[in-house]
Design an enzyme around this catalytic site. Structure first.
Site: not given
Lengths: 487, 190
Positions: A145-146, A149, A227
């Site tokens: 997930h990071e 980003h 997100e």
């Protein structure tokens, strides 16, 4: 994934344009109501200047945000192989050209975030609480997930929209304070000739009240969308949604303690730290959701992830729509690709979940504790009885009895015990070539401790008689010399 | 007179636009091809990493698993074969490497019977390395296949297929691993 980045660029461009229009309108109106004839231009100029200054500050300070979060320790492959491996795996999966730096933040709360306005300065930080409580697959989901980003350039995007939002807020607050505290006195000083129309002032006041609200709604809506997108990309990277879903569940369930954060960094966490602060009171994650949330409600994210039947963006979109009844999460261009992307049932390699030995939570806690202590300058002396004695840097003596068995342990010398072979010695032993450039001279035939070139402590027992040892941290070969004979 | 000039101007403009479009598509194709190449070299790096890891793993396990010579031989042979296939076509490499994957999976299944080995600190570290390497290979393969798909689609689709044909951009091969594990029934030894 590459198209998504392209799309993000275009989308962020429009968000910037909108925020910029709001900003300049606000500046113009304020200017016009203070200095009627041509104050509008001054106001616009001031607004732009303010944004530029904030932007420059954010650009230069943004990369050091990891440091500002508190006790962040950079880890390497040697200090925490598993976490480092996980990040590297995700870097490979994303086809990202550079390995981000990896940090562990000493905090019991479970959270993670990414930074790096410039891709070459990107970093991923996770809290020690996260490493302790999650399994490898779950940690992988969070890191994915990071990583999303970072590859989606969300850091850049959210930082600069944060800057625009910040200057809009500052301008309107400044203006409203000016109006309410000085009252009409400022205008009366300027004389009647330059007095602006009351209606204009009224419009400006209304706009100044509304602008930050508008900008915020806009900003937070986009942030939430990001997100979801990062979740979708994470699944595309790992092909294993249960990892991230499980992690989110644990994180949402076990919120304890608050991390240091500020408004600008909040969108970069895996779960909104501001919400975690409230969630600690035992409330349901769904209730906490509001228009001012940077993150979507956790429960919803988990349910979407669990609903996925494939790892493509189309799959995420349809799972998303079954909740939201609105469908513009993922840009159409991405959805044109109809190739099915199957999910994995577990970890990708031949090693199935049962096969990998997960260290116990106690072991993980101890490992992380050790790591953070090592970063704090503690020295670790392994004793012959198996105990690892942790010695603070402020001990002030050069030996200490082992608390368990009473053996006297010698601390590594203040100067590193290992020397680089000098020219002469190197020639004498020349046959070994570059390999044996590190040398340690034994001082006695009892227990001895010394520090390797890399700082890792090594202990020799009285029985040790080999003429070389490999450092367990940096893998360098260290030649051991004995005082009398050269074995 | 003027109308001829305007006509010529339009022709020149069309030619320029066409030329620019061709340059754009060509550069796009080159970029994609390089990405495929780069992704392939990533796989290569990870495969080498696995080859380097195996002797270490075998060395550590040998002391504990003295009655499993066959397993060791199988792993070592599969490794040699995979290393030999290193310079071959995508398909050859894929086949040899999936053979190695199978051998490793069997080896790890055998490890289950040796609790002492499983508790060995050095082995635990190697096991994490192996897990990670297997993941890396899988992820590198995934990234490579995604890139190949994008590239091959570009080569086949209009209008880039014309440019691809003109400058001879060839389709790349997918890195596919046939799952031998699922076809074979597990052997039970007594």
């Amino acid at each position: 994934m590459w198209e998504l980045i392209e799309n993000n660029k275009r989308r962020s461009f429009w968000l910037f344009v909108c925020l910029f229009v709001v900003l300049t309108t606000l500046g113009g109106l304020i200017g016009a109501s203070f200095l009627p004839p041509d104050g509008a231009w001054w106001g616009i100029g001031l607004a732009v200047l303010l944004t530029l200054i904030l932007g420059v500050v954010a650009y230069w300070a943004g990369d050091d945000i990891v440091m500002s979060v508190g006790q962040a320790t950079m880890i390497t492959k040697g200090t925490n192989p598993q976490l480092y491996n996980i990040v590297e795996e995700m870097q490979i999966a994303a086809g990202f050209g550079r390995m981000p730096e990896v940090y562990i933040v000493a905090d019991d709360a479970m959270n993670a975030f990414a930074t790096g306005i410039r891709p070459e300065k990107s970093a991923i930080a996770v809290t020690s609480g996260l490493v302790e409580n999650l399994s490898r697959d779950e940690l992988q989901g969070v890191v994915a997930h990071e990583m999303s980003h970072i590859v989606n350039r969300d850091v850049l995007f959210m930082t600069f929209s944060g800057v625009l939002l910040g200057s809009i807020t500052m301008l309107s607050e400044g203006f409203l304070r000016g109006i309410f505290y000085t009252g009409g006195s400022r205008r009366s000083k300027l004389g009647s000739s330059s007095r602006s129309h009351p209606a204009l002032i009224l419009i400006t006041i209304i706009f100044a009240l509304l602008a930050p609200l508008l900008a915020k709604i806009f900003y937070f809506a986009i942030s939430r969308k990001r997100e979801y997108l990062a979740d979708a990309t994470a699944v595309r990277l790992t092909r294993y949604p249960e990892g991230l879903a499980g992690a989110l569940e644990k994180i949402a369930g076990g919120a304890n303690g608050i991390m240091n954060y500020n408004r600008f960094t909040a969108p970069l966490f895996i779960i909104d730290p501001q919400e975690m602060a409230i969630a600690g009171d035992g409330q349901d994650g769904k209730k906490l959701f509001s228009i001012g949330s940077t993150h979507p409600p956790v429960n919803e994210r988990i349910q979407i992830l669990r609903k996925l039947s494939g790892a493509s963006y189309r799959d995420y979109q349809s799972a998303f729509m079954s909740f939201k009844k609105e469908g513009d999460l993922i840009p159409d261009r991405m959805l044109r690709d109809k190739t099915a992307v199957p999910l994995r049932k577990g970890v990708p390699g031949p090693i199935q979940p049962g096969g990998t030995v997960e260290p116990t939570k106690k072991q993980k806690t101890r490992d992380i504790g050790d790591l953070l202590m090592a970063a704090g300058g503690f020295i670790f002396l392994p004793c012959a009885c198996g105990l690892k004695v942790k010695i603070p840097p402020t001990l002030g003596r050069n030996s200490i009895p082992c608390p368990r068995c009473g053996r006297i342990l010698f601390l590594p010398a203040v100067t590193p015990g290992v020397a680089h072979a000098d020219g002469d010695a190197g020639k004498k032993l020349g046959t070994d070539g570059e390999e044996s450039t590190l040398v340690y001279e034994r001082r006695s035939d009892s227990w001895e401790s010394f520090a390797c070139d890399c700082g890792y402590p090594i202990q020799l027992s009285p029985l040790f008689s080999a003429n070389a040892i490999q450092c367990r941290n940096c893998k360098k070969k260290i030649e051991i010399r004995y005082p009398n004979t050269t074995r | 007179m003027w109308s001829i000039l305007i006509f010529l101007g339009i022709l020149v403009a069309i030619a320029v636009i066409l030329f620019l479009a061709i340059i754009g598509i060509y550069n796009g194709l080159v970029g994609l091809r390089n990405r495929v190449k780069n992704a392939w070299s990533q796989i290569d790096v990870q495969l080498k990493r696995r080859h380097d890891l195996i002797p270490n793993l075998v060395e550590t396990a040998k002391g504990y698993m003295q009655h499993e010579r066959e397993t060791f031989i199988r792993v070592t042979e599969a490794r040699a074969k995979a290393m030999g296939a290193g310079s071959g076509s995508v398909k050859d490499v894929a086949q040899a490497e999936s053979g190695l994957s199978d051998a490793l999976a069997k080896f790890l299944l055998t490890v289950e019977n040796y609790p002492e080995l499983k508790a060995n600190e050095n082995f635990l570290r190697l096991q994490e390395e192996l897990t990670s390497t297997e993941n890396r290979i899988a992820y590198a393969r995934q990234a490579y296949n995604d890139d190949v798909l994008l590239y091959n689609n570009k080569i086949e689709m209009f209008p880039s297929n014309i440019i691809a044909g003109m400058f001879q951009f060839l389709k790349s091969e997918f890195f596919q691993i046939e799952n031998a594990k699922e076809r074979e029934t597990p052997q039970v030894k007594f």
